[in-house]
Design a protein around this motif. Structure first.
Motif, PDB file in Angstrom:
ATOM      1  N   GLY A   1       0.778  -1.122   0.031  1.00 12.52           N
ATOM      2  CA  GLY A   1       0.177  -0.046  -0.030  1.00 12.52           C
ATOM      3  C   GLY A   1       0.841   1.094  -0.027  1.00 12.52           C
ATOM      4  N   ASP A   2       0.308   2.529   0.686  1.00 14.29           N
ATOM      5  CA  ASP A   2       1.110   3.483   0.675  1.00 14.29           C
ATOM      6  C   ASP A   2       1.980   3.629   2.006  1.00 14.29           C
ATOM      7  N   ARG A   3       2.227   2.630   2.834  1.00 19.99           N
ATOM      8  CA  ARG A   3       3.000   2.849   4.035  1.00 19.99           C
ATOM      9  C   ARG A   3       4.227   2.608   4.175  1.00 19.99           C
ATOM     10  N   TYR A   4       4.783   2.480   3.069  1.00 17.11           N
ATOM     11  CA  TYR A   4       6.284   2.100   3.015  1.00 17.11           C
ATOM     12  C   TYR A   4       7.268   3.162   3.576  1.00 17.11           C
ATOM     13  N   SER A   5       6.917   4.053   3.763  1.00 13.63           N
ATOM     14  CA  SER A   5       7.976   5.023   4.460  1.00 13.63           C
ATOM     15  C   SER A   5       8.140   4.486   6.123  1.00 13.63           C
ATOM     16  N   ILE A   6       6.831   3.934   6.547  1.00 11.18           N
ATOM     17  CA  ILE A   6       6.710   3.557   7.926  1.00 11.18           C
ATOM     18  C   ILE A   6       7.709   2.289   8.025  1.00 11.18           C
ATOM     19  N   ALA A   7       7.952   1.559   6.785  1.00 13.72           N
ATOM     20  CA  ALA A   7       8.770   0.215   6.781  1.00 13.72           C
ATOM     21  C   ALA A   7      10.248   0.532   7.004  1.00 13.72           C
ATOM     22  N   VAL A   8      10.815   1.883   6.376  1.00 14.95           N
ATOM     23  CA  VAL A   8      11.991   2.119   6.289  1.00 14.95           C
ATOM     24  C   VAL A   8      12.109   2.505   7.867  1.00 14.95           C
ATOM     25  N   ILE A   9      11.331   3.259   8.509  1.00 11.17           N
ATOM     26  CA  ILE A   9      11.669   3.825   9.758  1.00 11.17           C
ATOM     27  C   ILE A   9      11.960   2.588  10.986  1.00 11.17           C
ATOM     28  N   LEU A  10      10.762   1.727  10.671  1.00 12.65           N
ATOM     29  CA  LEU A  10      10.678   0.462  11.522  1.00 12.65           C
ATOM     30  C   LEU A  10      11.964  -0.277  11.562  1.00 12.65           C
ATOM     31  N   ALA A  11      12.450  -0.446  10.000  1.00 14.83           N
ATOM     32  CA  ALA A  11      13.577  -1.384   9.963  1.00 14.83           C
ATOM     33  C   ALA A  11      14.660  -0.905  10.325  1.00 14.83           C
ATOM     34  N   ALA A  12      14.862   0.457  10.671  1.00 13.71           N
ATOM     35  CA  ALA A  12      16.058   1.213  11.167  1.00 13.71           C
ATOM     36  C   ALA A  12      15.919   0.951  12.740  1.00 13.71           C
ATOM     37  N   VAL A  13      14.662   1.041  13.317  1.00 10.20           N
ATOM     38  CA  VAL A  13      14.659   0.993  14.715  1.00 10.20           C
ATOM     39  C   VAL A  13      14.910  -0.534  15.049  1.00 10.20           C
ATOM     40  N   ASP A  14      14.637  -1.390  14.360  1.00  7.09           N
ATOM     41  CA  ASP A  14      15.058  -2.828  14.590  1.00  7.09           C
ATOM     42  C   ASP A  14      16.403  -2.940  14.369  1.00  7.09           C
ATOM     43  N   PHE A  15      17.002  -2.487  13.475  1.00 12.74           N
ATOM     44  CA  PHE A  15      18.669  -2.561  13.554  1.00 12.74           C
ATOM     45  C   PHE A  15      19.039  -2.157  14.651  1.00 12.74           C
ATOM     46  N   GLU A  16      18.676  -0.578  15.275  1.00 11.89           N
ATOM     47  CA  GLU A  16      19.329  -0.122  16.321  1.00 11.89           C
ATOM     48  C   GLU A  16      19.031  -0.965  17.540  1.00 11.89           C
ATOM     49  N   TRP A  17      17.770  -1.373  17.605  1.00 16.62           N
ATOM     50  CA  TRP A  17      17.603  -2.371  18.918  1.00 16.62           C
ATOM     51  C   TRP A  17      18.551  -3.570  18.831  1.00 16.62           C
ATOM     52  N   THR A  18      18.398  -4.010  17.719  1.00 17.95           N
ATOM     53  CA  THR A  18      19.422  -5.349  17.441  1.00 17.95           C
ATOM     54  C   THR A  18      20.913  -5.111  18.005  1.00 17.95           C
ATOM     55  N   VAL A  19      21.305  -3.982  17.048  1.00 19.01           N
ATOM     56  CA  VAL A  19      22.941  -3.782  17.407  1.00 19.01           C
ATOM     57  C   VAL A  19      23.445  -3.504  18.948  1.00 19.01           C
TER      58      VAL A  19
END
Length: 155
Positions: free
Chosen positions: A21-39
Motif C-alpha cells: 500500500g502507501d505505508r512504505y515510509s513506515i517500513a524504512v523507519i521501523l527497519a532502522a529501529v529494528d537494526f538499532e535495537w538489534t545492534v
C-alpha cells in the motif's frame, strides 16, 4: 512496539507488511529501529564490559557510524571482528539508516517505493546478520542477556 519475546521472523514480517500500500515510509523507519535495537542488544550480549557500563554509554551513540565505533570498542577486542564485517552489506545498511534520518528529521517528506523497499530489506538483513553472529557466539538478542558485573566476563 518491539519485545524481546518477539521472534525475528515475526518482527521482520510485520515490518515488511508496511511495504504494501502507501505505508512504505513506515517500513524504512521501523527497519532502522529494528537494526538499532538489534545492534544495541548484540553489543550488550557480546561485549566484555559490565552490562551496566555498556548501557550507560549508549546515550552517546546515536548515529549509524557511532554504532560501528561502539562495537569496535566493546565487541571487537573480544571477538576480533568489526561491525562492518558482521553486517555483510554495510553500505546499503548505512543508506537505509540515512533514509530513515531524512524521513524522521523532516529533510524529506517521502521516499520512492523502490528505494523504501531497498532500504527496508537492507536494514532487516543487517539485523539478521547480527543475530546470526550472536548465535555463532553463544548469544541471542532475543533472549535474556545475563548481567555481567565484572570486565571480561562475557560468555
Amino acid at each position: 512496539m518491539f519485545f524481546v519475546s518477539d521472534t525475528q521472523a515475526a518482527r521482520h514480517e510485520m515490518i515488511r507488511s508496511f511495504l504494501k500500500g502507501d505505508r512504505y515510509s513506515i517500513a524504512v523507519i521501523l527497519a532502522a529501529v529494528d537494526f538499532e535495537w538489534t545492534v544495541r542488544r548484540a553489543i550488550l550480549s557480546l561485549g566484555s564490559l559490565p552490562t551496566k557500563e555498556i548501557q550507560a554509554s549508549f546515550e552517546a551513540y546515536r548515529r549509524f557510524e557511532d554504532y560501528k565505533d561502539f562495537w569496535n570498542s566493546h565487541v571487537k577486542p573480544r571477538l576480533n571482528v568489526t561491525l562492518a564485517q558482521v553486517v555483510r552489506d554495510w553500505s546499503n545498511a548505512r543508506k537505509a539508516f540515512d533514509s530513515r534520518n531524512r524521513l524522521v528529521h523532516g529533510i524529506t517528506g517521502a521516499i520512492e517505493r523502490k528505494d523504501a523497499e531497498k532500504c527496508t530489506l537492507a536494514a532487516l538483513r543487517a539485523s539478521q546478520d547480527l543475530e546470526a553472529f550472536c548465535g555463532k557466539n553463544d548469544g541471542s538478542v532475543y533472549q535474556r542477556i545475563d548481567r555481567r558485573k565484572v570486565r571480561g566476563a562475557a560468555k
